[in-house]
Design a protein around this motif. Structure first.
Motif, mmCIF file in Angstrom:
data_model
loop_
_atom_site.group_PDB
_atom_site.id
_atom_site.type_symbol
_atom_site.label_atom_id
_atom_site.label_comp_id
_atom_site.label_asym_id
_atom_site.label_seq_id
_atom_site.Cartn_x
_atom_site.Cartn_y
_atom_site.Cartn_z
ATOM 1 N N ASP A 110 0.821 -1.208 0.000
ATOM 2 C CA ASP A 110 0.000 0.000 0.000
ATOM 3 C C ASP A 110 0.858 1.264 0.000
ATOM 4 O O ASP A 110 0.407 2.334 0.394
ATOM 5 N N SER A 111 2.105 1.156 -0.454
ATOM 6 C CA SER A 111 3.001 2.300 -0.509
ATOM 7 C C SER A 111 3.783 2.264 -1.812
ATOM 8 O O SER A 111 4.030 1.192 -2.368
ATOM 9 N N THR A 112 4.170 3.452 -2.297
ATOM 10 C CA THR A 112 4.936 3.537 -3.542
ATOM 11 C C THR A 112 6.188 4.385 -3.361
ATOM 12 O O THR A 112 6.692 4.970 -4.317
ATOM 13 N N ALA A 113 6.692 4.461 -2.137
ATOM 14 C CA ALA A 113 7.936 5.187 -1.906
ATOM 15 C C ALA A 113 9.081 4.498 -2.640
ATOM 16 O O ALA A 113 8.986 3.329 -3.025
ATOM 17 N N ALA A 114 10.170 5.218 -2.832
ATOM 18 C CA ALA A 114 11.313 4.668 -3.560
ATOM 19 C C ALA A 114 11.798 3.368 -2.915
ATOM 20 O O ALA A 114 11.822 3.253 -1.685
#
Length: 469
Positions: A110-114
């Motif tokens: 549920d996250s798209t951080a690097a």
């Protein structure tokens, strides 16, 4: 239980009102410890809702530690002597549908951080040198911004033939803060800000907290519909519209040059400011001219380091018409407390040294490898993806509902986002889609395992998900 109907008066999502009503009746003793709640299908029929809505309410009650589900037997109210620690459930009107504190034992899709590609060592070195070189600036508040901070922003926001000058740049605490500073500076409470039905909805929720209203604009397979944008402008007179023209979140649609030109024309006719979030677009090699090139006099473009370098650096910049720059910079300070010297200096050094670009290349390579795993595992199902963008927009086959599929993934140890997380306002549209990211798990093996869970649930259909009803 017989002849029991919950009180669903009030505001907020139906599933939340249902959960609140059941909790209130448990507190009052109307529903006693050990009582079995109605089967989801029966209660859905009684209140005129979908089974998925009731399922989400029951899931919320489990998260609050009020009920337990027993496979094949049903959902039962727990007694006072039974303690269950669960994550705090979100307030959908403000926080969206994600947990305030995510469960530690779940796979974070549920996250798209690097992705973590070892950039911590590079950042540590730059951080150490900045602290040694400028100890006085670190010990005080930041009053003056050095020229290199503006130069870094101009360089990082440059893409294709768009090349902002330093007199258009405002350094910010990330892209979100950049957009909110622009909204706070250039609109007033009660003004409308336009959004697509599905978008990065945290901006619309944040805008609501400072008194701005949301106007929804329709989109199709090619992105925001210029004709409906014109209708909304004529009827509600929004002061701004928030857009992600390249690799839109969550649908991954990229606006064609013709669409961008049409949107710019409508914005110019109705005097609407365009906010172009290029955070994901900056990961792509898409050659389409930026929206800012079609309407430079009214476009604010925002971007940062979170998706390609490191989210924890809170590095961001915006470029705007020079007449807006001072107001936005002041608004950013008022909204955030001001730029911390150390973060801004580290971000500028990473960009100007070329290290940020090198980290981005490595991040993209890792994202591409993970997307290959996704494409192979989900072959045969309908989804949208991009080799260099760290999320997937999955269209669910019948009879799956977005919220139910999210709950099923949760039960199997994977956190994903349902479509409600991306709805900018109360929308009648149903998309039957979910978004999941592939950048946060540390190992590619974890990606393969999480996508395997998603594939298995898709293969089995609803029959493979026991929601304890």
């Amino acid at each position: 239980m017989t002849n029991w109907i919950p009180d669903l008066t009030g505001s907020g999502p139906l599933y939340q009102r249902l959960a609140d009503s059941i909790e209130a009746d448990i507190d009052r003793g109307v529903i006693g410890a050990g009582a079995k709640l109605p089967p989801q299908r029966d209660l859905a029929y009684d209140i005129g809702a979908t089974v998925g809505t009731v399922g989400r309410a029951y899931q919320l009650l489990r998260e609050r530690g009020l009920v337990s589900g027993e496979v094949g037997r049903g959902t039962y109210v727990l007694g006072e002597n039974i303690a269950i620690t669960k994550p705090e459930a979100p307030d959908a009107s403000v926080e969206g549908t994600r947990y305030v504190d995510a469960p530690e034992d779940k796979l974070r899709f549920d996250s798209t951080a690097a992705p973590d590609i070892g950039q911590g060592a590079i950042v540590a070195d730059v951080l150490s040198r900045a602290a040694q070189d400028q100890p006085h600036e670190i010990s005080s508040y930041t009053r003056d911004f050095p020229d290199r901070w503006y130069e870094a922003g101009a360089r990082w926001l440059s893409r294709n033939s768009f090349r902002p000058t330093t007199d258009t740049i405002v350094p910010t605490l990330g892209t979100h803060a950049a957009v909110m500073a622009a909204i706070a500076a250039l609109t007033t409470p009660g003004d409308y800000v336009a959004f697509e039905h599905l978008t990065y909805s945290q901006i619309s929720r944040s805008a609501g907290l400072i008194g701005r209203r949301t106007a929804l604009v329709a989109s199709d397979d090619e992105g925001l519909d210029p004709a409906d944008f014109e209708r909304v402008c004529a009827q509600k007179h929004p002061k701004m519209v928030f857009l992600m023209p390249t690799a839109q979140n969550p649908t991954l649609v990229t606006l064609s040059p013709a669409r961008r030109e049409a949107i710019a024309r409508v914005a110019r006719e109705y005097n609407v400011i365009l906010i172009e979030d290029d955070l994901y677009g900056h990961l792509t090699d898409d050659p389409t001219p930026l929206l800012a090139e079609f309407a430079p006099e009214r476009t604010i473009i925002a971007g940062g380091l979170s998706k390609s370098v490191a989210a924890g650096l809170r590095g961001g910049w915006l470029s705007c018409p020079p007449a807006y720059r001072h107001r936005i910079r002041v608004a950013h300070k008022m909204m955030t407390g001001g730029m911390p010297f150390l973060l801004a200096e580290v971000n500028a050094r990473l960009v100007l040294s070329g290290q940020a670009s090198e980290i981005r290349k490595r991040s993209i390579a890792e994202i591409s490898a993970r997307m290959s795993i996704v494409r192979e595992s989900l072959a045969g199902f309908s989804f949208k993806s991009h080799d260099k963008v760290p999320f997937v927009w999955l269209t669910l086959p019948d009879p799956w509902l977005s919220g139910t599929f999210k709950n099923a993934c949760l039960e199997h140890g994977v956190l994903i986002d349902d479509e409600d997380e991306f709805k900018a306002g109360r929308s009648e549209r149903v998309f039957h889609g979910v978004r999941f990211g592939v950048s946060q798990p540390r190992r590619r093996e974890d990606i393969a395992g999480g996508v395997a869970v998603i594939r298995r649930l898709l293969d089995e259909g609803r029959a493979g998900y026991d929601s304890f009803s």
